[in-house]
Motif scaffolding. Structure first.
Motif, PDB file in Angstrom:
ATOM      1  N   UNK A  76       0.847  -1.189   0.000  1.00 47.18           N
ATOM      2  CA  UNK A  76       0.000   0.000   0.000  1.00 47.18           C
ATOM      3  C   UNK A  76       0.881   1.237   0.000  1.00 47.18           C
ATOM      4  N   UNK A  77       0.314   2.318  -0.472  1.00 49.08           N
ATOM      5  CA  UNK A  77       0.982   3.617  -0.487  1.00 49.08           C
ATOM      6  C   UNK A  77       0.344   4.527   0.554  1.00 49.08           C
ATOM      7  N   UNK A  78       1.114   5.475   1.044  1.00 51.24           N
ATOM      8  CA  UNK A  78       0.590   6.418   2.029  1.00 51.24           C
ATOM      9  C   UNK A  78      -0.609   7.164   1.453  1.00 51.24           C
ATOM     10  N   UNK A  79      -1.708   7.209   2.210  1.00 56.16           N
ATOM     11  CA  UNK A  79      -2.929   7.866   1.757  1.00 56.16           C
ATOM     12  C   UNK A  79      -3.882   6.970   1.000  1.00 56.16           C
ATOM     13  N   UNK A  80      -3.497   5.730   0.739  1.00 62.99           N
ATOM     14  CA  UNK A  80      -4.385   4.812   0.016  1.00 62.99           C
ATOM     15  C   UNK A  80      -5.538   4.384   0.917  1.00 62.99           C
ATOM     16  N   UNK A  81      -6.745   4.324   0.340  1.00 61.56           N
ATOM     17  CA  UNK A  81      -7.930   3.932   1.108  1.00 61.56           C
ATOM     18  C   UNK A  81      -7.890   2.426   1.381  1.00 61.56           C
ATOM     19  N   UNK A  82      -7.999   2.070   2.653  1.00 65.15           N
ATOM     20  CA  UNK A  82      -7.991   0.669   3.054  1.00 65.15           C
ATOM     21  C   UNK A  82      -9.391   0.149   3.364  1.00 65.15           C
ATOM     22  N   UNK A  83     -10.244   1.011   3.901  1.00 61.80           N
ATOM     23  CA  UNK A  83     -11.605   0.599   4.258  1.00 61.80           C
ATOM     24  C   UNK A  83     -12.471   1.845   4.338  1.00 61.80           C
ATOM     25  N   UNK A  84     -13.773   1.619   4.337  1.00 63.12           N
ATOM     26  CA  UNK A  84     -14.741   2.709   4.473  1.00 63.12           C
ATOM     27  C   UNK A  84     -15.696   2.370   5.606  1.00 63.12           C
ATOM     28  N   UNK A  85     -15.862   3.315   6.525  1.00 60.22           N
ATOM     29  CA  UNK A  85     -16.739   3.130   7.683  1.00 60.22           C
ATOM     30  C   UNK A  85     -17.924   4.075   7.524  1.00 60.22           C
ATOM     31  N   UNK A  86     -19.105   3.524   7.658  1.00 54.52           N
ATOM     32  CA  UNK A  86     -20.332   4.309   7.504  1.00 54.52           C
ATOM     33  C   UNK A  86     -21.030   4.453   8.851  1.00 54.52           C
ATOM     34  N   UNK A  87     -21.438   5.683   9.170  1.00 57.46           N
ATOM     35  CA  UNK A  87     -22.208   5.961  10.385  1.00 57.46           C
ATOM     36  C   UNK A  87     -23.622   6.328   9.956  1.00 57.46           C
ATOM     37  N   UNK A  88     -24.568   5.488  10.293  1.00 61.56           N
ATOM     38  CA  UNK A  88     -25.950   5.697   9.838  1.00 61.56           C
ATOM     39  C   UNK A  88     -26.557   6.960  10.415  1.00 61.56           C
ATOM     40  N   UNK A 163     -14.820   8.666   7.569  1.00 55.01           N
ATOM     41  CA  UNK A 163     -15.118   7.246   7.465  1.00 55.01           C
ATOM     42  C   UNK A 163     -14.127   6.506   6.587  1.00 55.01           C
ATOM     43  N   UNK A 164     -13.334   7.228   5.804  1.00 49.78           N
ATOM     44  CA  UNK A 164     -12.313   6.591   4.964  1.00 49.78           C
ATOM     45  C   UNK A 164     -11.074   6.305   5.816  1.00 49.78           C
ATOM     46  N   UNK A 165     -10.683   5.034   5.903  1.00 48.90           N
ATOM     47  CA  UNK A 165      -9.474   4.630   6.631  1.00 48.90           C
ATOM     48  C   UNK A 165      -8.328   4.615   5.627  1.00 48.90           C
ATOM     49  N   UNK A 166      -7.313   5.451   5.854  1.00 52.68           N
ATOM     50  CA  UNK A 166      -6.206   5.618   4.928  1.00 52.68           C
ATOM     51  C   UNK A 166      -4.930   5.019   5.489  1.00 52.68           C
ATOM     52  N   UNK A 167      -4.068   4.546   4.590  1.00 54.62           N
ATOM     53  CA  UNK A 167      -2.774   3.995   5.004  1.00 54.62           C
ATOM     54  C   UNK A 167      -1.879   5.136   5.476  1.00 54.62           C
ATOM     55  N   UNK A 168      -1.294   5.041   6.667  1.00 50.08           N
ATOM     56  CA  UNK A 168      -0.453   6.134   7.169  1.00 50.08           C
ATOM     57  C   UNK A 168       0.924   6.201   6.532  1.00 50.08           C
TER      58      UNK A 168
END
Length: 329
Positions: A76-88, A163-168
């Motif tokens: 992975x590269x820094x800033x790449x999206x790893x997961x998405x979290x949704x809050x209803x 909600x976007x989890x990014x690679x540090x």
């Protein structure tokens, strides 16, 4: 005449034999006078490929994992999206903020209309100064209310983007701790990432702790999972940890080309654990005959020797030579 024939034949045979011996005897191209020299003792140990630093990708927002865009072993590269979290709960909150903004904008427009009417009446002499000042104040209050509502909506929109989890950092994903549909809280670990800075980690017995230091050169063997016969390559001791755990001292060795290794893979490494006095001769001086190792001395004599460690400087001779012997080859 009969007596002279054998003597002439014998002389010819002697000349031919002398020529054959002269041709068979090699011309010594090199010679070396041997003396004891310091030779390093090399010990074979197993090192593991480790990441110098490990980091974690964490959730900034509580909610449900809507999608995973990574897996174990992925680079992975820094800033790449790893997961998405949704809050209803965010969508209704943003909708309520939009409704409040529209209501406050309507109040602001009404206050602006009243101010314009009060200013017209004041200009014609039919209105009072107090009424005009009150209209100005109501418009200012309405405009500030609209600005506050818009700021509240911006905060909600920013939370939605969290909600976007990014690679540090750049690296390789070692472990993904959640699955799609998992419920997470702010700060929960989503993935563990090995930063792209790998080293070989040694764990030596503490009796060897006094021999290893930063800057030492070690020999790194071929990886166990590789095919072929690759010669050892040098590595540099980058760090020696000051704490001994379980009777072992830990050190990190820096060597290139570890990016394709598995984290935790074991690699053979030869480290220096002291030195000793020894005779060292070039490998070309060793003669293998009848299962014995022999060395030819100056003058033509050959001695049986026992060889030891083979290094870059040559072959160690454990026995068979004395200080001052001249070796030829």
């Amino acid at each position: 005449m009969i007596a002279t024939q054998p003597s002439r034949f014998t002389a010819m045979r002697f000349v031919a034999l002398s020529l054959a011996i002269t041709v068979a005897m090699p011309a010594w191209a090199d010679e070396l006078e041997v003396h004891p020299r310091r030779m390093e003792d090399m010990k074979a140990v197993a090192a593991t490929v480790e990441s110098v630093h490990e980091t974690t990708a964490r959730a900034r927002l509580g909610g449900t994992v809507g999608s995973l865009a990574t897996d174990e072993g992925q680079r992975v590269q820094a800033g790449q999206r790893l997961a998405t979290i949704a809050d209803a709960k965010l969508a209704p909150q943003i909708g309520g903020a939009e409704a409040r903004i529209k209501s406050m904008e309507a109040e602001r427009d009404l206050a602006a209309t009243e101010l314009q009417r009060a200013r017209d009446l004041f200009d014609k002499g039919a209105g009072t100064k107090m009424r005009l000042d009150g209209a100005v104040t109501r418009l200012e209050v309405a405009e500030r209310a609209v600005a506050g509502a818009r700021s509240e909506r911006s905060v909600l929109a920013e939370r939605s983007g969290e909600g976007a989890v990014l690679a540090p950092a750049n690296g390789r994903v070692l472990k993904v701790h959640v699955t799609e549909g998992s419920v997470v809280l702010p700060g929960d670990v989503i993935a563990t990432i090995a930063v792209e800075n790998y080293a070989l980690r040694l764990a030596l017995p503490e009796r060897h702790a006094r021999f290893i230091k930063v800057g030492d050169t070690v020999l790194v063997g071929e990886r166990a999972l590789a095919a072929g016969d690759t010669p050892p390559r040098p590595g540099l001791v980058r760090k020696v940890y000051p704490r001994i755990e379980n009777g072992r001292v830990t050190a990190d060795v820096e060597v290139g080309g570890l990016g394709d290794f598995f984290v935790g893979e074991r690699v053979p490494v030869h480290v220096t654990t002291g030195s000793r006095a020894a005779f060292v001769v070039p490998s070309a001086a060793i003669i293998r005959r009848f299962g014995l190792d022999m060395i030819r001395l100056k003058g033509g004599a050959e001695v049986v020797v026992q060889t030891g460690q083979i290094g870059e400087a040559g072959v160690e001779i454990l026995s068979g030579l004395r200080d001052g012997d001249v070796v030829t080859w």
